[in-house]
Write a protein that holds these residues in place. Sequence first.
Motif, short mmCIF file in Angstrom:
data_model
loop_
_atom_site.label_atom_id
_atom_site.label_comp_id
_atom_site.label_asym_id
_atom_site.label_seq_id
_atom_site.Cartn_x
_atom_site.Cartn_y
_atom_site.Cartn_z
N ILE A 1 29.10 36.48 30.49
CA ILE A 1 30.19 35.52 31.83
C ILE A 1 31.80 35.47 31.87
CG2 ILE A 1 30.00 32.89 30.58
CD1 ILE A 1 29.83 31.59 33.33
N LEU A 2 32.93 35.37 32.34
CA LEU A 2 33.92 35.71 32.27
C LEU A 2 34.69 34.44 33.07
CD1 LEU A 2 35.25 38.80 30.99
CD2 LEU A 2 35.89 36.33 30.21
N THR A 3 35.39 33.45 33.64
CA THR A 3 35.77 32.69 34.34
C THR A 3 37.55 32.50 33.65
OG1 THR A 3 36.08 31.09 32.72
CG2 THR A 3 33.49 31.33 33.93
N SER A 4 38.12 33.56 33.96
CA SER A 4 39.10 34.05 33.63
C SER A 4 39.96 33.62 35.07
CB SER A 4 39.91 35.61 33.17
OG SER A 4 39.12 35.80 31.55
N ALA B 1 31.59 36.73 36.78
CA ALA B 1 32.98 37.16 36.66
C ALA B 1 33.96 36.68 37.48
CB ALA B 1 33.51 38.12 36.27
N THR B 2 35.06 35.68 37.53
CA THR B 2 35.75 35.31 38.63
C THR B 2 36.61 36.56 39.02
OG1 THR B 2 37.45 35.08 37.16
CG2 THR B 2 36.60 33.08 37.84
N ASP B 3 37.28 36.63 40.42
CA ASP B 3 37.49 37.11 41.08
C ASP B 3 38.94 37.45 40.88
OD1 ASP B 3 37.64 39.20 42.94
OD2 ASP B 3 37.57 38.20 44.44
N VAL B 4 39.46 38.09 39.46
CA VAL B 4 40.68 38.62 39.11
C VAL B 4 40.45 40.23 38.61
CG1 VAL B 4 41.35 36.35 38.39
CG2 VAL B 4 40.07 37.77 37.24
N VAL C 1 30.16 37.48 41.16
CA VAL C 1 31.35 37.11 41.88
C VAL C 1 31.83 36.21 41.55
CG1 VAL C 1 33.90 37.82 42.43
CG2 VAL C 1 32.28 40.16 41.52
N THR C 2 32.77 35.34 41.21
CA THR C 2 33.09 33.94 41.50
C THR C 2 34.51 33.04 42.11
OG1 THR C 2 33.13 32.78 39.77
CG2 THR C 2 31.09 33.00 40.39
N HIS C 3 35.16 32.39 42.90
CA HIS C 3 36.61 32.37 43.16
C HIS C 3 36.95 31.42 41.56
CE1 HIS C 3 35.42 32.77 47.32
NE2 HIS C 3 36.74 33.26 47.06
N ILE C 4 38.10 31.55 41.29
CA ILE C 4 38.79 30.79 40.45
C ILE C 4 38.68 29.45 40.24
CG2 ILE C 4 41.33 30.61 39.04
CD1 ILE C 4 41.74 33.80 40.63
N MET C 5 38.45 28.90 39.39
CA MET C 5 38.28 27.42 38.70
C MET C 5 37.56 27.17 39.56
SD MET C 5 42.08 26.53 38.20
CE MET C 5 42.21 24.74 37.71
#
Length: 493
Positions: free
Chosen positions: A365-368, A389-392, A412-416
Amino acid sequence: MRVCIVAEGCYPFVVGGVSSWVHSLINLFPNTEFVVLAIVANRSLRGKYVYELPKNVTEVHEVYLDDVDWSASKKRRKRMKKEQYQALRGLILNQKIEWNLLFDMFQEEDISLNDLLMGEDFLRAVMECYRLKYSQVVFSDFLWTMRSIYLPLFIIMKADIPKADLYHCVATGYAGVLGSMAKHRYGSRILISEHGIYTREREEELIKAKWVQGIYKNIWIEQFRKMSKLAYTEGSLVTSLFEHARKLQIEVDCPEEKTMVTPNGIRVQNLQNLSEKTKEDEGFINIGAVLRVTPIKDVKTMIQAFGFAKKREPHLKLWIMGPCDEDEQYAEECFELAESMQLKDIVFTGRINVRDYLGRMDMTILTSISEGQPLTILEGFAAHKPAIATDVGNCRGLLYGESDDYGAAGIVTHIMNVEEIAQAMVDLAQKKEMRLQMGENGYRRVMAKYRIEYMQETYWKIYRDFAKSMNLEWNEEAVTVPDIEQEPAERGR
């Protein structure tokens, strides 16, 4: 050919994706001499390397952005020559900047930065800029802001630069200024490899920053843009990790004909035959986050999302694997958040060897809030692990594919977005068949596009072409995607 790696805020002082990339690149070409020109915050970091330097690194030079004025000569303040003042004025007003005149002035004359920033010439140029653009703010505040903006740039332009044939800048910004100055001084060439788009990253940081307010955010952003434009102008080739990043470079004034996509590469063979789960893991579904515990990785959102997911799937366990000493205050806040939420199944391991843990994970997981092309996702794929992972950056491309039909390799998820991230954890935990298939999809994708051999072949050709254009010897053997033996991966980002 002698190559100077110009790096800001990373290698060899800080672990992380960019630092690992630099370390790998140097090791890929053992017959090439590398020197490192490292830009760091201040002298407290002097010599504190977290990487064992490869044998083909012959020198390390350090430049400190927050440093004292070493021009100790007590001379009467000199006024600038007319052409020097015009160059300074052009820089401050962002009008036809004569960078080479400025480089000569800072490199060839014994300039006291204190005298310059407190002197009449700088004051006059700042006053003109103020009258033309910013007369609505308090002048004293404006003047001190301009001094704080130009001090690090002037420190950079006073720096001693080691001589090399090729300056490989691992960003634009201050690294690009050093590379451009070296080109002017030595007639060398510049290669720029951006892992994230420097100007966009600085803009994002400044927009969120509390230490700078109002119009001053725009002034700082303009400063970073002009430095990046210099690097794009002087660089012979500008690489990026994925196509969207290349398009962003073009949007921020990089000539399209100079751009090239060069994806990351990892040592896939190092992540095969990993240790399976241990007795400690029985009954748990492990989520692995290989990262530096810093705000840009948004570990707090990860912890909050895990708390919600844990209520719906009690078997979840979160492993946060990487150094906690880069931002100790933020790390302490993360520890306190986990404790206040009474989350017992969160483990902070500190710096690790990825091989010792990755085989035990069920997903990564990455939530950057900002990324380039994360190596930790690619490493997970090499170990057949899907990712959240966030969409970055290029996370969407890695997980969902770009011009391939391997299928989704994660979610893929949105940030925060705590709810989305929690749901992704629950979905991968409860849908084992989907989780395993996503892991296989990721493995196929990394094998097809992101092996270290492909990166080596790409940069072999790039370095060879630079050497050929300068009539220099290139002593590395030709690369045709060989099956080379590598050392075990060790990184804690």
